[in-house]
Design a protein around this motif. Structure first.
Motif, PDB file in Angstrom:
ATOM      1  N   GLN B  88       0.845  -1.198   0.000  1.00  0.00           N
ATOM      2  CA  GLN B  88       0.000   0.000   0.000  1.00  0.00           C
ATOM      3  C   GLN B  88       0.884   1.254   0.000  1.00  0.00           C
ATOM      4  OE1 GLN B  88      -3.244  -0.503  -0.607  1.00  0.00           O
ATOM      5  NE2 GLN B  88      -2.494  -2.614  -0.650  1.00  0.00           N
ATOM      6  N   PRO B  89       0.429   2.300  -0.685  1.00  0.00           N
ATOM      7  CA  PRO B  89       1.300   3.467  -0.928  1.00  0.00           C
ATOM      8  C   PRO B  89       1.543   4.356   0.302  1.00  0.00           C
ATOM      9  CG  PRO B  89      -0.869   3.802  -1.901  1.00  0.00           C
ATOM     10  CD  PRO B  89      -0.864   2.411  -1.375  1.00  0.00           C
ATOM     11  N   ASN B  90       2.565   5.207   0.182  1.00  0.00           N
ATOM     12  CA  ASN B  90       2.882   6.213   1.213  1.00  0.00           C
ATOM     13  C   ASN B  90       1.955   7.415   1.034  1.00  0.00           C
ATOM     14  OD1 ASN B  90       5.278   4.775   2.090  1.00  0.00           O
ATOM     15  ND2 ASN B  90       6.250   5.506   0.210  1.00  0.00           N
ATOM     16  N   THR B  91       0.672   7.206   1.205  1.00  0.00           N
ATOM     17  CA  THR B  91      -0.295   8.278   0.940  1.00  0.00           C
ATOM     18  C   THR B  91       0.074   9.561   1.685  1.00  0.00           C
ATOM     19  OG1 THR B  91      -1.952   6.564   0.723  1.00  0.00           O
ATOM     20  CG2 THR B  91      -2.760   8.841   0.948  1.00  0.00           C
ATOM     21  N   ASN B  92       0.307   9.435   2.970  1.00  0.00           N
ATOM     22  CA  ASN B  92       0.885  10.523   3.761  1.00  0.00           C
ATOM     23  C   ASN B  92       1.634   9.873   4.913  1.00  0.00           C
ATOM     24  OD1 ASN B  92      -0.962   9.938   5.862  1.00  0.00           O
ATOM     25  ND2 ASN B  92      -2.485  11.317   4.965  1.00  0.00           N
ATOM     26  N   PHE B  93       2.238  10.666   5.778  1.00  0.00           N
ATOM     27  CA  PHE B  93       3.083  10.076   6.827  1.00  0.00           C
ATOM     28  C   PHE B  93       2.276   9.144   7.744  1.00  0.00           C
ATOM     29  CE2 PHE B  93       5.686  10.489  10.833  1.00  0.00           C
ATOM     30  CZ  PHE B  93       6.743   9.721  10.370  1.00  0.00           C
ATOM     31  N   ALA B  94       1.009   9.495   7.998  1.00  0.00           N
ATOM     32  CA  ALA B  94       0.179   8.637   8.848  1.00  0.00           C
ATOM     33  C   ALA B  94       0.016   7.253   8.218  1.00  0.00           C
ATOM     34  CB  ALA B  94      -1.190   9.288   9.075  1.00  0.00           C
ATOM     35  N   TYR B  95      -0.144   7.197   6.902  1.00  0.00           N
ATOM     36  CA  TYR B  95      -0.275   5.905   6.213  1.00  0.00           C
ATOM     37  C   TYR B  95       1.033   5.117   6.282  1.00  0.00           C
ATOM     38  CZ  TYR B  95      -4.933   6.581   4.226  1.00  0.00           C
ATOM     39  OH  TYR B  95      -6.282   6.722   4.069  1.00  0.00           O
ATOM     40  N   THR B  96       2.144   5.819   6.096  1.00  0.00           N
ATOM     41  CA  THR B  96       3.445   5.153   6.177  1.00  0.00           C
ATOM     42  C   THR B  96       3.620   4.527   7.560  1.00  0.00           C
ATOM     43  OG1 THR B  96       4.379   6.728   4.610  1.00  0.00           O
ATOM     44  CG2 THR B  96       5.939   5.510   5.982  1.00  0.00           C
ATOM     45  N   ILE B  97       3.246   5.291   8.587  1.00  0.00           N
ATOM     46  CA  ILE B  97       3.403   4.811   9.963  1.00  0.00           C
ATOM     47  C   ILE B  97       2.402   3.687  10.268  1.00  0.00           C
ATOM     48  CG2 ILE B  97       3.050   5.499  12.380  1.00  0.00           C
ATOM     49  CD1 ILE B  97       5.773   6.254  11.163  1.00  0.00           C
ATOM     50  N   ALA B  98       1.158   3.846   9.825  1.00  0.00           N
ATOM     51  CA  ALA B  98       0.144   2.818  10.093  1.00  0.00           C
ATOM     52  C   ALA B  98       0.551   1.505   9.439  1.00  0.00           C
ATOM     53  CB  ALA B  98      -1.215   3.276   9.565  1.00  0.00           C
ATOM     54  N   ARG B  99       0.983   1.564   8.182  1.00  0.00           N
ATOM     55  CA  ARG B  99       1.424   0.358   7.472  1.00  0.00           C
ATOM     56  C   ARG B  99       2.589  -0.291   8.215  1.00  0.00           C
ATOM     57  NH1 ARG B  99       3.659   2.243   2.224  1.00  0.00           N
ATOM     58  NH2 ARG B  99       5.473   2.559   3.556  1.00  0.00           N
ATOM     59  N   GLN B 100       3.530   0.553   8.626  1.00  0.00           N
ATOM     60  CA  GLN B 100       4.708   0.043   9.316  1.00  0.00           C
ATOM     61  C   GLN B 100       4.329  -0.603  10.643  1.00  0.00           C
ATOM     62  OE1 GLN B 100       7.505   0.244   7.627  1.00  0.00           O
ATOM     63  NE2 GLN B 100       8.531  -0.997   9.165  1.00  0.00           N
ATOM     64  N   HIS B 136      12.234  -1.329  14.803  1.00  0.00           N
ATOM     65  CA  HIS B 136      11.212  -0.845  13.854  1.00  0.00           C
ATOM     66  C   HIS B 136       9.872  -0.660  14.573  1.00  0.00           C
ATOM     67  CE1 HIS B 136      13.492  -3.161  10.449  1.00  0.00           C
ATOM     68  NE2 HIS B 136      14.223  -2.218  10.985  1.00  0.00           N
ATOM     69  N   GLU B 137       9.538  -1.669  15.387  1.00  0.00           N
ATOM     70  CA  GLU B 137       8.243  -1.639  16.067  1.00  0.00           C
ATOM     71  C   GLU B 137       8.204  -0.505  17.089  1.00  0.00           C
ATOM     72  OE1 GLU B 137       4.932  -2.205  18.477  1.00  0.00           O
ATOM     73  OE2 GLU B 137       6.958  -2.490  19.266  1.00  0.00           O
ATOM     74  N   ARG B 138       9.342  -0.273  17.732  1.00  0.00           N
ATOM     75  CA  ARG B 138       9.409   0.808  18.693  1.00  0.00           C
ATOM     76  C   ARG B 138       9.200   2.148  17.996  1.00  0.00           C
ATOM     77  NH1 ARG B 138      14.557   1.775  22.597  1.00  0.00           N
ATOM     78  NH2 ARG B 138      14.561   3.988  22.068  1.00  0.00           N
ATOM     79  N   PHE B 139       9.864   2.303  16.863  1.00  0.00           N
ATOM     80  CA  PHE B 139       9.753   3.531  16.085  1.00  0.00           C
ATOM     81  C   PHE B 139       8.309   3.751  15.623  1.00  0.00           C
ATOM     82  CE2 PHE B 139       9.628   5.507  11.868  1.00  0.00           C
ATOM     83  CZ  PHE B 139      10.272   6.713  12.104  1.00  0.00           C
ATOM     84  N   SER B 140       7.719   2.713  15.027  1.00  0.00           N
ATOM     85  CA  SER B 140       6.388   2.913  14.440  1.00  0.00           C
ATOM     86  C   SER B 140       5.311   3.050  15.513  1.00  0.00           C
ATOM     87  CB  SER B 140       6.043   1.800  13.449  1.00  0.00           C
ATOM     88  OG  SER B 140       6.044   0.539  14.074  1.00  0.00           O
ATOM     89  N   MET B 158      -4.206   9.914  11.498  1.00  0.00           N
ATOM     90  CA  MET B 158      -3.758   8.604  11.984  1.00  0.00           C
ATOM     91  C   MET B 158      -4.924   7.629  12.022  1.00  0.00           C
ATOM     92  SD  MET B 158      -0.817   7.387  12.863  1.00  0.00           S
ATOM     93  CE  MET B 158      -1.042   5.743  12.284  1.00  0.00           C
ATOM     94  N   GLN B 159      -6.070   8.111  12.510  1.00  0.00           N
ATOM     95  CA  GLN B 159      -7.252   7.250  12.594  1.00  0.00           C
ATOM     96  C   GLN B 159      -7.691   6.804  11.194  1.00  0.00           C
ATOM     97  OE1 GLN B 159      -9.208   6.361  15.739  1.00  0.00           O
ATOM     98  NE2 GLN B 159      -9.458   4.806  14.147  1.00  0.00           N
ATOM     99  N   GLU B 160      -7.645   7.721  10.271  1.00  0.00           N
ATOM    100  CA  GLU B 160      -8.056   7.410   8.899  1.00  0.00           C
ATOM    101  C   GLU B 160      -7.122   6.334   8.299  1.00  0.00           C
ATOM    102  OE1 GLU B 160      -7.433  10.612   6.170  1.00  0.00           O
ATOM    103  OE2 GLU B 160      -8.491   9.612   4.535  1.00  0.00           O
ATOM    104  N   ALA B 161      -5.829   6.487   8.532  1.00  0.00           N
ATOM    105  CA  ALA B 161      -4.874   5.540   7.968  1.00  0.00           C
ATOM    106  C   ALA B 161      -5.066   4.150   8.567  1.00  0.00           C
ATOM    107  CB  ALA B 161      -3.442   6.040   8.219  1.00  0.00           C
ATOM    108  N   ILE B 162      -5.241   4.095   9.887  1.00  0.00           N
ATOM    109  CA  ILE B 162      -5.453   2.798  10.546  1.00  0.00           C
ATOM    110  C   ILE B 162      -6.735   2.152  10.001  1.00  0.00           C
ATOM    111  CG2 ILE B 162      -6.078   1.715  12.748  1.00  0.00           C
ATOM    112  CD1 ILE B 162      -3.184   2.273  12.833  1.00  0.00           C
ATOM    113  N   ALA B 163      -7.784   2.952   9.886  1.00  0.00           N
ATOM    114  CA  ALA B 163      -9.058   2.415   9.411  1.00  0.00           C
ATOM    115  C   ALA B 163      -8.931   1.897   7.974  1.00  0.00           C
ATOM    116  CB  ALA B 163     -10.143   3.488   9.499  1.00  0.00           C
ATOM    117  N   ASP B 164      -8.198   2.624   7.147  1.00  0.00           N
ATOM    118  CA  ASP B 164      -8.054   2.239   5.740  1.00  0.00           C
ATOM    119  C   ASP B 164      -7.218   0.977   5.569  1.00  0.00           C
ATOM    120  OD1 ASP B 164      -9.618   4.032   4.519  1.00  0.00           O
ATOM    121  OD2 ASP B 164      -8.015   5.016   3.352  1.00  0.00           O
ATOM    122  N   LEU B 165      -6.183   0.827   6.386  1.00  0.00           N
ATOM    123  CA  LEU B 165      -5.266  -0.301   6.203  1.00  0.00           C
ATOM    124  C   LEU B 165      -5.704  -1.538   6.987  1.00  0.00           C
ATOM    125  CD1 LEU B 165      -1.847   1.603   6.224  1.00  0.00           C
ATOM    126  CD2 LEU B 165      -3.124   0.746   4.260  1.00  0.00           C
TER     127      LEU B 165
END
Lengths: 95, 251
Positions: B88-100, B136-140, B158-165
């Motif tokens: 899934q793409p790096n839509t914004n930083f929240a998505y990058t973090i949620a995916r991670q 990695h887990e500590r960072f994310s 952040m909520q949107e990214a978690i919900a989407d992923l």
């Protein structure tokens, strides 16, 4: 988006046990925990360290370069303050 | 191939890290700030390092003359076995973090079990990787807490990214044919047994972050069978470009 910058932090890294922490540079972070993590990523990713100190730059009081004359120049012509006027016996190593 | 199940099993693990590493690598020079940029790129490099160990082993298991690079770079889209989450793409930083975060939490419990594998090579790789992945887990998870507990804007993103992923999380615990065969031999990790621990842990972090656990009953799947979202093709186009344009090139 917020355009406010995170505060600046000074980073000190101990590169080996037994050595002192040395100033490595500075970086931005929102708080001390983040400063530690950022320092880990920015300054120790090539295996440079075994310990990190961070301190917010604003807590450092620096001498004023304008006062360098009175602060440091008087020491320049006082070579006798270096303990170099003794004959060291050959048996004494690491001097 | 004699050890086809083992080969496929190794690829199943390696492809997750390969594709996630490539995704994070896209942020090189584009992170939200210098420090976070370097952090994401470091994680990417960790993952590529791990991937090398897996593909070297896969190359040995395949025993058909294909090198680690051939296996990593020259397969077609349908032959990649990564879960949909990591592509899934790096839509914004929240998505990058949620995916991670959603992947790291899984990766950590998975490696912990893989260390007990009766396959000594896989156990050794897991043993080496687990320290990196703990970081990695500590960072994310740290960033999930920061963004969740931050401003109104960071929380809603952040909520949107978690919900989407979230729809991609269930697939982490699906078993492939190779998975089942390897579990039976004591080599593979039974991912179905990790599911409860994973969701409990993730829910705990979300709660600390004042975020809601999404209430979603329908999940996406297919990556493990090679049926990917539209994103993977673009990732591979970039990942494979050099090897495709200049076959057998070497640095």
């Amino acid at each position: 988006m917020s355009t406010k910058n995170w505060p600046l932090w000074e980073i000190f890294v101990r590169s080996k046990n037994g050595l002192e922490h040395r100033h490595f540079g500075s970086l931005h972070a929102a708080d001390a925990d983040m400063a530690l993590e950022n320092a880990r990523d920015v300054y120790t990713r090539r295996n440079e360290g075994v310990s990190i100190w961070v301190v917010e730059s604003k807590h450092i009081t620096a001498s004023n370069p304008e006062n360098n004359g009175e602060l440091f120049e008087p020491a320049q012509d006082k070579v006798y303050r270096h303990p170099t006027f003794y004959d060291v016996p050959d048996e004494v190593k690491h001097m | 191939m004699k050890n086809e199940n083992l080969y496929n099993y190794i690829l199943g693990i390696a492809d997750n890290s390969l594709i996630l590493g490539q995704r994070l690598g896209e942020l090189t020079g584009h992170g939200p700030n210098l420090e976070t940029d370097i952090a994401c790129t470091n994680i990417s490099l960790d993952l590529f390092g791990q991937v090398r160990s897996y593909f070297q082993y896969a190359s040995k298991v395949a025993g058909d003359g294909r090198s680690e690079d051939d296996i990593a770079m020259l397969r077609k889209e349908r032959d990649y076995k990564n879960v949909l989450l990591v592509e899934q793409p790096n839509t914004n930083f929240a998505y990058t973090i949620a995916r991670q975060f959603l992947f790291d939490a899984y990766h950590l419990v998975f490696l912990r079990e893989l260390q007990k594998s009766s396959d000594l090579t896989l156990a050794a790789i897991a043993n080496k990787c687990i320290k990196e992945v703990s970081y990695h887990e500590r960072f994310s998870s740290d960033w999930v807490r920061r963004l969740g507990g931050g401003t109104e804007e960071s929380k809603s993103k952040m909520q949107e990214a978690i919900a989407d992923l979230w729809v991609y999380t269930d697939e982490l615990f699906h078993q492939t044919v190779a998975d089942k065969a390897m579990v039976a031999e004591g080599i593979g990790v039974d991912v179905t047994k990790l599911k409860e621990e994973y969701y409990n842990y993730v829910a705990g972090v979300l709660e600390e972050s004042t975020l809601e656990v999404p209430d979603i009953k329908f999940f996406q799947k297919g990556g493990k069978q090679g049926i990917h979202t539209e994103h993977l093709g673009y990732i591979l186009a970039e990942l494979q470009y050099m090897q495709r344009a200049y076959p057998n090139m070497e640095w």
